[in-house]
Write a protein that holds these residues in place. Sequence first.
Motif, PDB file in Angstrom:
ATOM      1  N   ASP A   1       0.899  -1.200   0.039  1.00  0.00           N
ATOM      2  CA  ASP A   1      -0.205   0.179   0.045  1.00  0.00           C
ATOM      3  C   ASP A   1       0.919   1.182   0.098  1.00  0.00           C
ATOM      4  O   ASP A   1       0.628   2.170  -0.714  1.00  0.00           O
ATOM      5  N   ALA A   2       1.869   1.337   0.880  1.00  0.00           N
ATOM      6  CA  ALA A   2       2.748   2.503   0.878  1.00  0.00           C
ATOM      7  C   ALA A   2       3.545   2.663  -0.475  1.00  0.00           C
ATOM      8  O   ALA A   2       3.581   3.782  -0.803  1.00  0.00           O
ATOM      9  N   ARG A   3       3.915   1.557  -1.041  1.00  0.00           N
ATOM     10  CA  ARG A   3       4.611   1.850  -2.284  1.00  0.00           C
ATOM     11  C   ARG A   3       3.996   2.183  -3.326  1.00  0.00           C
ATOM     12  O   ARG A   3       4.163   3.149  -4.297  1.00  0.00           O
ATOM     13  N   LYS A   4       2.430   1.882  -3.383  1.00  0.00           N
ATOM     14  CA  LYS A   4       1.534   2.442  -4.266  1.00  0.00           C
ATOM     15  C   LYS A   4       1.302   3.918  -4.046  1.00  0.00           C
ATOM     16  O   LYS A   4       1.201   4.579  -5.144  1.00  0.00           O
ATOM     17  N   SER A   5       1.145   4.171  -2.777  1.00  0.00           N
ATOM     18  CA  SER A   5       0.499   5.607  -2.507  1.00  0.00           C
ATOM     19  C   SER A   5       1.474   6.738  -2.444  1.00  0.00           C
ATOM     20  O   SER A   5       1.527   7.772  -2.322  1.00  0.00           O
ATOM     21  N   GLY A   6       2.805   6.120  -2.266  1.00  0.00           N
ATOM     22  CA  GLY A   6       4.064   7.026  -1.824  1.00  0.00           C
ATOM     23  C   GLY A   6       3.984   7.466  -0.383  1.00  0.00           C
ATOM     24  O   GLY A   6       4.842   8.297  -0.101  1.00  0.00           O
TER      25      GLY A   6
END
Length: 203
Positions: A51-56
């Motif tokens: 999730d963090a990788r997709k949302s930055g």
Amino acid sequence: MIEKNYTLPDLPYAYDALEPVISKEIMTLHHDKHHKGYVDKANELLQKLADARKSGGKVDIGSTAKKLSFNIDGHRLHTLFWTNLTPVSEKKEPSHELLSAIEAEFGDLEQFKPEFTEAATTIEGSGWATLAVDPETGRLIISQVGNHNLAHTLGPILLVSDMWEHAFYLDYKSDKKTYASKFWDIVNWQEVSVRFDAARKLK
């Protein structure tokens, strides 16, 4: 690429199959609560990272990586543990090839067992005793794994014994020496022999 999650394996026997060495109560709690907890937490952490990788978004990578390795290794060790156990009535002996390797390294099976048991009962805190094949020398090595830290394991694991208190306390209280000695009554030597054959093919 398909993103897969870790899954909790079924036990290869009934929850009460290892009695009287390990009770149904312990097996149920150990598998359905503790092992399941490692699987669920590993999947939760992987999703958090995804999730963090997709949302930055920001993630504490150091802390997350440490927790992830703890839970993944806990899952892997427990998966090995369940399958290297078998009901007392189905106890099997090591294959000729494995027995020869044990004799070459330790003298004989009866010398190997107390050495492994001592390694298991002298772990500082929580952890595992393991028998592994060293990939450089091909020798059998007994090791202690602190917590679930498989980074210290030398090579392909043949046999593991869970020395965390949740593995024995309800049955043996603080008497881990008795638990560790009775472990031999339920070792699935057939499975350990299969792992040894697979490890030899990696050489």
